[in-house]
Motif scaffolding. Structure first.
Motif, PDB file in Angstrom:
ATOM      1  N   GLU A  32      -1.114 -66.048  14.945  1.00  0.00           N
ATOM      2  CA  GLU A  32      -2.292 -65.807  14.101  1.00  0.00           C
ATOM      3  C   GLU A  32      -2.920 -67.091  13.596  1.00  0.00           C
ATOM      4  O   GLU A  32      -4.063 -67.076  13.136  1.00  0.00           O
ATOM      5  CB  GLU A  32      -1.898 -64.931  12.912  1.00  0.00           C
ATOM      6  N   ASN A  33      -2.200 -68.209  13.659  1.00  0.00           N
ATOM      7  CA  ASN A  33      -2.736 -69.478  13.197  1.00  0.00           C
ATOM      8  C   ASN A  33      -3.474 -70.250  14.291  1.00  0.00           C
ATOM      9  O   ASN A  33      -3.873 -71.382  14.074  1.00  0.00           O
ATOM     10  CB  ASN A  33      -1.622 -70.345  12.618  1.00  0.00           C
ATOM     11  N   TYR A  34      -3.656 -69.633  15.433  1.00  0.00           N
ATOM     12  CA  TYR A  34      -4.356 -70.267  16.548  1.00  0.00           C
ATOM     13  C   TYR A  34      -5.577 -69.425  16.893  1.00  0.00           C
ATOM     14  O   TYR A  34      -5.480 -68.203  17.034  1.00  0.00           O
ATOM     15  CB  TYR A  34      -3.417 -70.418  17.744  1.00  0.00           C
ATOM     16  N   CYS A  44      -1.704 -72.348  26.404  1.00  0.00           N
ATOM     17  CA  CYS A  44      -1.931 -73.369  25.386  1.00  0.00           C
ATOM     18  C   CYS A  44      -2.880 -72.778  24.339  1.00  0.00           C
ATOM     19  O   CYS A  44      -3.667 -71.871  24.635  1.00  0.00           O
ATOM     20  CB  CYS A  44      -2.487 -74.651  25.970  1.00  0.00           C
ATOM     21  N   ALA A  45      -2.766 -73.301  23.128  1.00  0.00           N
ATOM     22  CA  ALA A  45      -3.544 -72.755  22.026  1.00  0.00           C
ATOM     23  C   ALA A  45      -3.933 -73.854  21.051  1.00  0.00           C
ATOM     24  O   ALA A  45      -3.184 -74.814  20.846  1.00  0.00           O
ATOM     25  CB  ALA A  45      -2.758 -71.669  21.302  1.00  0.00           C
ATOM     26  N   LYS A  46      -5.093 -73.682  20.441  1.00  0.00           N
ATOM     27  CA  LYS A  46      -5.629 -74.627  19.461  1.00  0.00           C
ATOM     28  C   LYS A  46      -5.406 -74.067  18.053  1.00  0.00           C
ATOM     29  O   LYS A  46      -5.765 -72.928  17.757  1.00  0.00           O
ATOM     30  CB  LYS A  46      -7.123 -74.815  19.710  1.00  0.00           C
ATOM     31  N   HIS A  47      -4.821 -74.885  17.165  1.00  0.00           N
ATOM     32  CA  HIS A  47      -4.639 -74.451  15.777  1.00  0.00           C
ATOM     33  C   HIS A  47      -6.005 -74.195  15.135  1.00  0.00           C
ATOM     34  O   HIS A  47      -6.984 -74.860  15.442  1.00  0.00           O
ATOM     35  CB  HIS A  47      -3.865 -75.516  15.006  1.00  0.00           C
ATOM     36  N   ARG A  48      -6.052 -73.243  14.222  1.00  0.00           N
ATOM     37  CA  ARG A  48      -7.327 -72.858  13.633  1.00  0.00           C
ATOM     38  C   ARG A  48      -7.852 -73.867  12.625  1.00  0.00           C
ATOM     39  O   ARG A  48      -9.065 -73.927  12.375  1.00  0.00           O
ATOM     40  CB  ARG A  48      -7.202 -71.490  12.953  1.00  0.00           C
ATOM     41  N   ASP A  49      -6.950 -74.672  12.018  1.00  0.00           N
ATOM     42  CA  ASP A  49      -7.352 -75.599  10.953  1.00  0.00           C
ATOM     43  C   ASP A  49      -7.184 -77.038  11.404  1.00  0.00           C
ATOM     44  O   ASP A  49      -6.152 -77.397  11.969  1.00  0.00           O
ATOM     45  CB  ASP A  49      -6.510 -75.372   9.707  1.00  0.00           C
TER      46      ASP A  49
END
Length: 127
Positions: free
Chosen positions: A112-114, A96-101
């Motif tokens: 790259e957006n996480y 699982c990953a969290k979006h950067r914005d």
């Protein structure tokens, strides 16, 4: 600090089901889109599914459409991935990953957006 902890992986036979969970902490969970990625041995990491911060929009890679369902419980700071009718090609480590914005799902399948990732949970599907 931000922490993402996956659980629910395991071994199933083809056609079986699993439900993955990702417990998030250390940030305002309800303001960030979340995603599931997977990586099989010898292959690149690929985006599987993404859900917007409010849960109103979901995205799936073509290979799992109709079989996987992503959801989130913002009251419990938890992300889910229900996987049904599983196939051997679903075998991979799932992250699982969290979006950067905040309030964004741009480039929802681009790693790259996480900016935060869990440690992964292994899913194995046998034929």
């Amino acid at each position: 600090q931000v922490q993402l902890v996956e659980s629910g992986g395991g071994s199933v036979q083809s056609g079986g089901s699993l439900r993955l969970s990702c417990a998030a902490s250390g940030y305002s969970y309800s303001t960030y889109s979340m995603a599931w990625f997977r990586q099989a041995p010898g292959k690149e990491r690929e985006g599987v599914s993404c859900i917007t911060w409010h849960g109103g929009r979901t995205y799936y890679v073509d290979s799992v459409k109709g079989r996987f369902t992503i959801s989130r419980d913002n009251a419990k700071n938890t992300l889910y991935l229900q996987m049904n009718n599983m196939k051997p090609e679903d075998t991979a480590m799932y992250y699982c990953a969290k979006h950067r914005d905040p309030y964004s799902s741009s480039g929802y399948f681009l790693a790259e957006n996480y900016n935060y990732w869990g440690q992964g949970t292994q899913v194995t599907v046998s034929s």
